[in-house]
Design an enzyme around this catalytic site. Structure first.
Site, PDB file in Angstrom:
ATOM      1  N   HIS A  47       5.647   0.495  19.268  1.00 25.08           N
ATOM      2  CA  HIS A  47       4.614   0.973  18.335  1.00 25.08           C
ATOM      3  C   HIS A  47       4.718   2.491  18.109  1.00 25.08           C
ATOM      4  CE1 HIS A  47       0.383  -0.140  16.628  1.00 25.08           C
ATOM      5  NE2 HIS A  47       0.945   0.834  15.931  1.00 25.08           N
TER       6      HIS A  47
ATOM      7  N   GLU B 149       0.152  -6.614  22.338  1.00 26.82           N
ATOM      8  CA  GLU B 149       0.824  -5.421  22.878  1.00 26.82           C
ATOM      9  C   GLU B 149      -0.136  -4.620  23.749  1.00 26.82           C
ATOM     10  OE1 GLU B 149       1.755  -3.769  18.890  1.00 26.82           O
ATOM     11  OE2 GLU B 149       0.572  -2.022  19.492  1.00 26.82           O
TER      12      GLU B 149
ATOM     13  N   GLY C 111       0.851  -1.192   0.000  1.00 26.62           N
ATOM     14  CA  GLY C 111       0.000   0.000   0.000  1.00 26.62           C
ATOM     15  C   GLY C 111       0.884   1.238   0.000  1.00 26.62           C
TER      16      GLY C 111
ATOM     17  N   ILE D  59       2.350   2.910   2.425  1.00 27.15           N
ATOM     18  CA  ILE D  59       3.569   2.867   3.238  1.00 27.15           C
ATOM     19  C   ILE D  59       4.585   1.918   2.602  1.00 27.15           C
ATOM     20  CG2 ILE D  59       4.518   2.324   5.520  1.00 27.15           C
ATOM     21  CD1 ILE D  59       1.677   3.068   6.651  1.00 27.15           C
TER      22      ILE D  59
ATOM     23  N   ARG E 237       1.148  -4.870  12.097  1.00 22.62           N
ATOM     24  CA  ARG E 237       0.312  -5.161  13.255  1.00 22.62           C
ATOM     25  C   ARG E 237       0.818  -6.418  13.937  1.00 22.62           C
ATOM     26  NH1 ARG E 237      -1.291  -0.885  13.437  1.00 22.62           N
ATOM     27  NH2 ARG E 237      -3.383  -0.031  13.380  1.00 22.62           N
TER      28      ARG E 237
END
Ligand code: 8YV
Length: 322
Positions: A282, A264, A151, A153, A235
């Site tokens: 994160h 997390e 995508g 990123i 993720r």
């Protein structure tokens, strides 16, 4: 409306100029029952990735009309359930693309060149002489960069690698990019098996879905080069963290860089004891400029929808036309 987590005061002020706001002004996550209770009578919510918008929550909050996630990822939302309840869901695309791509590239470099491991060594007072192969890492320039999930990123990371570091870029994605975008990224589409087998550095940038759960587990790690690095900025849950810790310990792959984790902010204890992994909490989108832009975009969606029935970045635009 409800703001579920501490955001920037000026964004809160801006929201308050348009709508009545109850806000969590702390970093503590409200448990599901408290979130549901506080959403009673609220038309909108500003959430982060930590708040889950589930069918159960939606069934108990009939007044809710919009949930605005301050994140580009929205796996914390049950989008079909939102649509079924007539609740608009929005996210924050674009504003974090380059900041997050910068971080992904930095984490890849830190991992390949063993920056965290060598820094710990130095801080611990172990550095008493130079040696020829001390913390010898993997080459970045000229190597093969693999990207899983191409995508915005992923494309940003591809451009950095191809244009800045002369890397050969290969990628795998649900759908292949058009030829012009592939050319711009200098990226070649390959099968997932080829991606795993050929990448010197594999960066994960795919959204989390049920289909992507453990997309990288023991079988996939076994297909990677023993010299390879793996980077997850996507993720938790996309990587089987227990299997990864094992692969790092046995040298099945050389190193990993992780910004996201299963469960997390808990981190699998085995990852905390293997040396060849760089761990960050994160923070891939964490510059103040970008986090402000994300908070403002979530606010823009709330203000536009609650005052005019419009949205800037809807995930389920069919709700607008219902
Ligand atoms: C957020 C992210 O910091 O945008 C995303 O999808 O993962 C991060 O940028 C996090 O989700 C908090 O909302």
């Amino acid at each position: 409306m409800l703001v579920a987590r501490r955001i920037f005061p000026e964004v809160l002020d801006r929201l308050r100029q348009h709508v009545e706001v109850e806000a969590n002004e702390t970093d503590d996550v409200w448990p599901a029952a408290e979130l549901a209770r506080r959403l009673q009578g609220k038309a909108g919510a500003l959430t982060t990735g930590s708040e889950r918008i589930t069918p159960e929550l939606l069934a108990g909050t009939p007044g809710l009309r919009i949930v605005a996630n301050m994140a580009v990822g929205f796996n914390n939302f049950d989008v079909p359930a939102c649509t079924a309840h007539g609740v608009l869901a929005t996210n924050t695309p674009d504003v974090l693309t380059d900041t997050t791509a910068d971080f992904g590239f930095a984490l890849m470099m830190a991992t390949a060149r063993r920056m965290a491991e060598s820094e710990h060594f130095l801080r611990a007072g172990h550095w008493n002489r130079w040696s020829i192969d001390m913390f010898a890492g993997a080459e970045v320039h000229g190597s093969t960069l693999g990207i899983l999930g191409m995508g915005r990123i992923g494309q940003g990371i591809a451009r950095r690698g191809a244009h800045g570091f002369g890397m050969r870029v290969i990628y795998h994605n649900r759908t292949r990019l058009d030829a012009a975008t592939e050319a711009d990224c200098h990226a070649t589409y390959v099968s997932k098996a080829d991606l795993l087998a050929q990448a010197d550095h594999l960066v994960l940038v795919l959204p989390y879905t049920a289909d992507n759960h453990h997309a990288i587990g023991a079988p996939e790690l076994a297909q990677m080069k023993p010299t390879a690095t793996l980077v997850n900025i996507a993720r938790g849950g996309i990587v089987d963290d227990a299997a990864l810790a094992q692969a790092l310990r046995t040298g099945q792959i050389a190193a990993a860089g992780l910004d996201v984790f299963e469960g997390e902010p808990q981190v699998h204890p085995d990852l905390l004891t293997v040396p060849n992994v760089v761990l960050t909490p994160h923070i891939a989108s964490a510059t103040l400029k970008t986090r402000r832009a994300m908070a403002n975009m979530a606010a823009d969606n709330l203000i536009a929808y609650l005052t005019e029935g419009k949205a800037v970045t809807p995930i389920n635009p069919e709700v607008l036309n219902a």
